[in-house]
Design a protein around this motif. Sequence first.
Motif, short mmCIF file in Angstrom:
data_model
loop_
_atom_site.label_atom_id
_atom_site.label_comp_id
_atom_site.label_asym_id
_atom_site.label_seq_id
_atom_site.Cartn_x
_atom_site.Cartn_y
_atom_site.Cartn_z
N ALA A 61 0.83 -1.21 0.00
CA ALA A 61 0.00 0.00 0.00
C ALA A 61 0.86 1.25 0.00
N MET A 62 2.02 1.18 0.65
CA MET A 62 2.92 2.34 0.67
C MET A 62 3.52 2.62 -0.70
N VAL A 63 3.74 1.56 -1.47
CA VAL A 63 4.27 1.74 -2.83
C VAL A 63 3.32 2.61 -3.64
N ASP A 64 2.04 2.32 -3.57
CA ASP A 64 1.04 3.12 -4.29
C ASP A 64 0.94 4.53 -3.72
N GLU A 65 1.03 4.63 -2.40
CA GLU A 65 0.88 5.92 -1.73
C GLU A 65 1.94 6.91 -2.19
N TYR A 66 3.16 6.43 -2.40
CA TYR A 66 4.26 7.35 -2.74
C TYR A 66 4.57 7.39 -4.24
N GLU A 67 3.70 6.81 -5.03
CA GLU A 67 3.70 7.00 -6.49
C GLU A 67 5.08 6.87 -7.14
N GLY A 68 5.70 5.71 -6.90
CA GLY A 68 6.93 5.42 -7.62
C GLY A 68 8.22 5.76 -6.91
N ARG A 69 8.15 6.43 -5.75
CA ARG A 69 9.39 6.77 -5.04
C ARG A 69 9.80 5.69 -4.04
N LEU A 70 8.99 4.64 -3.90
CA LEU A 70 9.32 3.51 -3.02
C LEU A 70 9.25 2.23 -3.83
N SER A 71 10.31 1.43 -3.74
CA SER A 71 10.26 0.08 -4.32
C SER A 71 10.63 -0.91 -3.22
N LEU A 72 9.93 -2.05 -3.20
CA LEU A 72 10.16 -3.09 -2.19
C LEU A 72 10.89 -4.26 -2.81
N HIS A 73 11.87 -4.78 -2.10
CA HIS A 73 12.70 -5.87 -2.61
C HIS A 73 12.71 -7.01 -1.59
N ALA A 74 12.17 -8.15 -1.98
CA ALA A 74 12.10 -9.32 -1.11
C ALA A 74 13.44 -10.03 -1.12
N GLU A 75 14.42 -9.41 -0.49
CA GLU A 75 15.80 -9.91 -0.49
C GLU A 75 16.45 -9.66 0.86
N ARG A 76 17.42 -10.48 1.19
CA ARG A 76 18.29 -10.19 2.34
C ARG A 76 19.05 -8.90 2.05
N PHE A 77 19.32 -8.11 3.09
CA PHE A 77 20.02 -6.85 2.82
C PHE A 77 21.48 -7.07 2.42
N SER A 78 22.00 -8.26 2.65
CA SER A 78 23.36 -8.55 2.18
C SER A 78 23.44 -8.52 0.66
N ARG A 79 22.28 -8.63 -0.01
CA ARG A 79 22.24 -8.64 -1.47
C ARG A 79 21.83 -7.29 -2.06
N MET A 80 21.82 -6.25 -1.24
CA MET A 80 21.34 -4.95 -1.74
C MET A 80 22.17 -4.43 -2.92
N ARG A 81 23.47 -4.64 -2.88
CA ARG A 81 24.32 -4.14 -3.97
C ARG A 81 23.99 -4.86 -5.28
N ASP A 82 23.88 -6.19 -5.21
CA ASP A 82 23.59 -6.98 -6.42
C ASP A 82 22.22 -6.64 -6.98
N GLU A 83 21.24 -6.49 -6.09
CA GLU A 83 19.88 -6.21 -6.54
C GLU A 83 19.80 -4.83 -7.20
N LEU A 84 20.44 -3.83 -6.61
CA LEU A 84 20.38 -2.49 -7.20
C LEU A 84 21.20 -2.42 -8.49
N ALA A 85 22.28 -3.16 -8.57
CA ALA A 85 23.05 -3.21 -9.82
C ALA A 85 22.19 -3.77 -10.94
N ARG A 86 21.37 -4.76 -10.61
CA ARG A 86 20.46 -5.34 -11.60
C ARG A 86 19.47 -4.30 -12.12
N LEU A 87 19.15 -3.34 -11.26
CA LEU A 87 18.20 -2.29 -11.64
C LEU A 87 18.88 -1.07 -12.26
N GLY A 88 20.22 -1.15 -12.39
CA GLY A 88 20.96 -0.02 -12.96
C GLY A 88 21.19 1.10 -11.98
#
Length: 312
Positions: A61-88
């Motif tokens: 619901a928060m994703v919709d509320e903030y109209e594109g400024r929030l993205s949720l990632h179902a990942e361990r935070f140890s993978r934050m670098r890899d996940e964001l690299a995948r998103l450019g």
Amino acid sequence: MTAPHVPVLLDEVVAAISPRAGMSIVDATFGAGGYSRALLNAGARVYAFDRDPNAIRDGKAMVDEYEGRLSLHAERFSRMRDELARLGVPQVDAVVMDIGVSSMQLDQGERGFAFSSDGPLDMRMSQEGESAADFLNTADEAAIADVLYQYGEERQSRRVARAIVAARPLETTGKLARVVRKALGHKPHDKKDPATRTFQAVRIHVNDELGELRAGLSAAEALLKEGGVLAVVSFHSLEDRIVKRFFKEASGAGRAVSRHLPGEVPGPDPVFTNVSKAIRPSDAEIARNPRARSSTLRYATRTAAPAREFAA
């Protein structure tokens, strides 16, 4: 009815990061979205991580509320670098980490994190892999004792481990708590329930929380741009020791100062500067939110030096 989730040291975290429009920030531990909401309200773009599928589900619901400024990632935070690299997204302006179990997880008896209500002996943040029951019902006595000693700082770990093995099978939080209390001679008037240390230790082991913390700190270091801020809130001494050592080594603090001999190679440049002292909650915050009592915030600013590998 469960208590509402209250983000710990929120004002202090926001002050450390100084969020504003145009900033990209990682909330490494989304939970109920308390930190994310404060950062989004300041105009920032937030990438939020959580390995608990319930947190991701409840945050939609928060994703919709903030109209594109929030993205949720179902990942361990140890993978934050890899996940964001995948998103450019190669770099961000800040990372905030709130370590350990969340209020919602503690309050949901069916998740098995606490003994305040009887529930399945689970404790898995990601809801997959080895559960607490799996570990306690199959590991040998020495392995259980080691976990209790290292992660719960339980001085009578061997006695507790012996009692756990004798009481198998263990399937509920209530039974585990009763076994530990009996082994340690719990008295009703004792200030702290002796089962607390065992529950902390087993939870940390099942979720590899300290390994995740080390890997997450390294990932944050690699993600932050020059001038970016890493803010970490921890809840017990084992976590805080790792965070404190990380910042100490990363900033060069405590490094011996000497004149370099001809041909001697100087040490690496510090990758963090302006390391804060330990910041703890005020009496007023503890009165509002008793779970804040054991929390500690440390933060620091990223330099232009190349990221390094952190081994702890």
